[in-house]
Design a protein around this motif. Structure first.
Motif, PDB file in Angstrom:
ATOM      1  N   ALA A  10       0.845  -1.191   0.000  1.00 30.55           N
ATOM      2  CA  ALA A  10       0.000   0.000   0.000  1.00 30.55           C
ATOM      3  C   ALA A  10       0.883   1.244   0.000  1.00 30.55           C
ATOM      4  CB  ALA A  10      -0.904  -0.004   1.220  1.00 30.55           C
ATOM      5  N   ILE A  11       0.492   2.237  -0.760  1.00 28.15           N
ATOM      6  CA  ILE A  11       1.264   3.473  -0.836  1.00 28.15           C
ATOM      7  C   ILE A  11       1.155   4.237   0.477  1.00 28.15           C
ATOM      8  CG2 ILE A  11       1.446   5.686  -2.019  1.00 28.15           C
ATOM      9  CD1 ILE A  11       0.515   4.207  -4.558  1.00 28.15           C
ATOM     10  N   LEU A  12       0.011   4.210   1.074  1.00 28.34           N
ATOM     11  CA  LEU A  12      -0.213   4.908   2.338  1.00 28.34           C
ATOM     12  C   LEU A  12      -0.714   3.935   3.390  1.00 28.34           C
ATOM     13  CD1 LEU A  12      -2.165   8.042   1.030  1.00 28.34           C
ATOM     14  CD2 LEU A  12       0.224   7.967   1.750  1.00 28.34           C
ATOM     15  N   ASP A  13      -0.339   4.187   4.633  1.00 23.90           N
ATOM     16  CA  ASP A  13      -0.962   3.442   5.721  1.00 23.90           C
ATOM     17  C   ASP A  13      -2.241   4.184   6.110  1.00 23.90           C
ATOM     18  OD1 ASP A  13      -0.022   5.719   6.970  1.00 23.90           O
ATOM     19  OD2 ASP A  13       1.397   4.699   8.255  1.00 23.90           O
ATOM     20  N   GLY A  14      -2.943   3.673   7.075  1.00 25.80           N
ATOM     21  CA  GLY A  14      -4.130   4.357   7.555  1.00 25.80           C
ATOM     22  C   GLY A  14      -5.327   4.192   6.641  1.00 25.80           C
ATOM     23  N   PRO A  15      -6.228   5.170   6.703  1.00 22.46           N
ATOM     24  CA  PRO A  15      -7.448   5.068   5.893  1.00 22.46           C
ATOM     25  C   PRO A  15      -7.138   5.198   4.409  1.00 22.46           C
ATOM     26  CG  PRO A  15      -7.297   7.226   6.935  1.00 22.46           C
ATOM     27  CD  PRO A  15      -6.153   6.408   7.471  1.00 22.46           C
ATOM     28  N   GLY A  16      -8.096   4.829   3.602  1.00 26.39           N
ATOM     29  CA  GLY A  16      -7.919   4.882   2.155  1.00 26.39           C
ATOM     30  C   GLY A  16      -7.688   6.295   1.641  1.00 26.39           C
ATOM     31  N   VAL A  17      -7.128   6.387   0.449  1.00 26.48           N
ATOM     32  CA  VAL A  17      -6.804   7.695  -0.130  1.00 26.48           C
ATOM     33  C   VAL A  17      -8.048   8.555  -0.374  1.00 26.48           C
ATOM     34  CG1 VAL A  17      -4.643   6.934  -1.157  1.00 26.48           C
ATOM     35  CG2 VAL A  17      -6.747   6.790  -2.485  1.00 26.48           C
ATOM     36  N   GLU A  18      -9.214   7.934  -0.417  1.00 26.33           N
ATOM     37  CA  GLU A  18     -10.442   8.704  -0.626  1.00 26.33           C
ATOM     38  C   GLU A  18     -10.883   9.463   0.625  1.00 26.33           C
ATOM     39  OE1 GLU A  18     -11.716   4.960   1.277  1.00 26.33           O
ATOM     40  OE2 GLU A  18     -10.257   5.432  -0.259  1.00 26.33           O
ATOM     41  N   VAL A  19     -10.299   9.133   1.789  1.00 24.38           N
ATOM     42  CA  VAL A  19     -10.668   9.795   3.041  1.00 24.38           C
ATOM     43  C   VAL A  19      -9.852  11.064   3.178  1.00 24.38           C
ATOM     44  CG1 VAL A  19     -10.776   9.585   5.555  1.00 24.38           C
ATOM     45  CG2 VAL A  19     -11.205   7.581   4.115  1.00 24.38           C
ATOM     46  N   SER A  20     -10.551  12.205   3.255  1.00 22.71           N
ATOM     47  CA  SER A  20      -9.831  13.473   3.361  1.00 22.71           C
ATOM     48  C   SER A  20     -10.338  14.370   4.480  1.00 22.71           C
ATOM     49  CB  SER A  20      -9.878  14.229   2.032  1.00 22.71           C
ATOM     50  OG  SER A  20     -11.223  14.527   1.696  1.00 22.71           O
ATOM     51  N   ASP A  21     -11.520  14.076   5.027  1.00 26.01           N
ATOM     52  CA  ASP A  21     -12.014  14.940   6.096  1.00 26.01           C
ATOM     53  C   ASP A  21     -11.269  14.612   7.394  1.00 26.01           C
ATOM     54  OD1 ASP A  21     -14.212  13.414   8.084  1.00 26.01           O
ATOM     55  OD2 ASP A  21     -13.858  12.448   6.142  1.00 26.01           O
ATOM     56  N   PRO A  22     -10.992  15.603   8.219  1.00 29.19           N
ATOM     57  CA  PRO A  22     -10.208  15.382   9.439  1.00 29.19           C
ATOM     58  C   PRO A  22     -10.790  14.320  10.379  1.00 29.19           C
ATOM     59  CG  PRO A  22     -10.357  17.721   8.968  1.00 29.19           C
ATOM     60  CD  PRO A  22     -11.283  17.025   8.006  1.00 29.19           C
ATOM     61  N   HIS A  23     -12.106  14.274  10.511  1.00 25.06           N
ATOM     62  CA  HIS A  23     -12.734  13.273  11.397  1.00 25.06           C
ATOM     63  C   HIS A  23     -12.417  11.865  10.901  1.00 25.06           C
ATOM     64  CE1 HIS A  23     -16.173  11.092  13.339  1.00 25.06           C
ATOM     65  NE2 HIS A  23     -15.877  11.908  14.337  1.00 25.06           N
ATOM     66  N   GLY A  24     -12.621  11.646   9.622  1.00 28.09           N
ATOM     67  CA  GLY A  24     -12.340  10.338   9.038  1.00 28.09           C
ATOM     68  C   GLY A  24     -10.861   9.983   9.086  1.00 28.09           C
ATOM     69  N   LEU A  25     -10.000  10.979   8.882  1.00 28.50           N
ATOM     70  CA  LEU A  25      -8.559  10.729   8.939  1.00 28.50           C
ATOM     71  C   LEU A  25      -8.120  10.331  10.355  1.00 28.50           C
ATOM     72  CD1 LEU A  25      -7.167  13.568   6.650  1.00 28.50           C
ATOM     73  CD2 LEU A  25      -6.983  11.100   6.258  1.00 28.50           C
ATOM     74  N   LEU A  26      -8.560  11.096  11.350  1.00 30.69           N
ATOM     75  CA  LEU A  26      -8.178  10.771  12.724  1.00 30.69           C
ATOM     76  C   LEU A  26      -8.676   9.390  13.127  1.00 30.69           C
ATOM     77  CD1 LEU A  26      -8.621  14.139  14.655  1.00 30.69           C
ATOM     78  CD2 LEU A  26      -6.537  12.793  14.440  1.00 30.69           C
ATOM     79  N   LEU A  27      -9.959   9.109  12.851  1.00 28.31           N
ATOM     80  CA  LEU A  27     -10.493   7.800  13.219  1.00 28.31           C
ATOM     81  C   LEU A  27      -9.836   6.685  12.413  1.00 28.31           C
ATOM     82  CD1 LEU A  27     -14.307   8.572  13.641  1.00 28.31           C
ATOM     83  CD2 LEU A  27     -12.542   8.365  15.415  1.00 28.31           C
TER      84      LEU A  27
END
Length: 177
Positions: A10-27
């Motif tokens: 995966a290029i990024l860890d964490g939530p998917g690249v489609e997640v951009s809102d701060p709430h979704g990113l933090l969770l």
């Protein structure tokens, strides 16, 4: 014959690249670290989970127990102002150590229950919601927002999961991402 291509990491860890809102990113990142915690202890025997790692002085299971208490203090006692025991009797010693008579499964179950409660509290709130008054925070001017609490939890997990990388390497040579 050429070797079959392996799936790219995966290029990024964490939530998917489609997640951009701060709430979704933090969770999303918080959940990624919660899962990373479990990935890093996967495959350890009960003895390896429970034995303090030198020179660190704590066991992987003790770290999981501690993070359960951290979730409890920040989300339930802090954000939701629940009337509950925020620290175990015996302080840090009791929070980080797992007595021989405490089953591994009970530590893991307690941790998972705290995570589920934290998720439920965060899912129904917005980042700008302030912690309720009466639990950890006694005055409105001391009550942080959910966003600040989640950010604190995220940094706790990032630090401790990194420490667990070191512990795991000392235990059996396994290294992680």
């Amino acid at each position: 014959m050429p070797k079959p291509l392996q799936q790219a990491p995966a290029i990024l860890d964490g939530p998917g690249v489609e997640v951009s809102d701060p709430h979704g990113l933090l969770l999303g990142y918080l959940d990624w670290y919660r899962h990373a915690l479990m990935r890093k202890v996967a495959g350890l025997s009960d003895d390896q989970l429970r034995t303090p790692v030198e020179p660190l002085g704590w066991s992987p299971l003790g770290l999981i127990k501690h993070l359960g208490w951290v979730e409890r203090r920040w989300m339930r006692w802090g954000f939701a102002a629940e009337d509950l025991l925020a620290y175990p009797p015996g302080g840090d010693e009791a929070e980080w150590n797992v007595p021989a008579e405490q089953p591994t499964g009970s530590v893991l179950d307690a941790y998972r229950a705290e995570v589920e409660r934290s998720r439920a509290l965060a899912a129904d709130a917005v980042l700008t919601d302030s912690a309720r008054i009466g639990g950890r925070f006694r005055r409105p001017e001391d009550a942080p927002t959910l966003g600040r609490i989640l950010f604190h939890l995220l940094q706790e997990y990032a630090r401790h999961v990194g420490q667990l990388d070191v512990a795991r390497e000392l235990i059996d040579g396994q290294t992680g991402e």
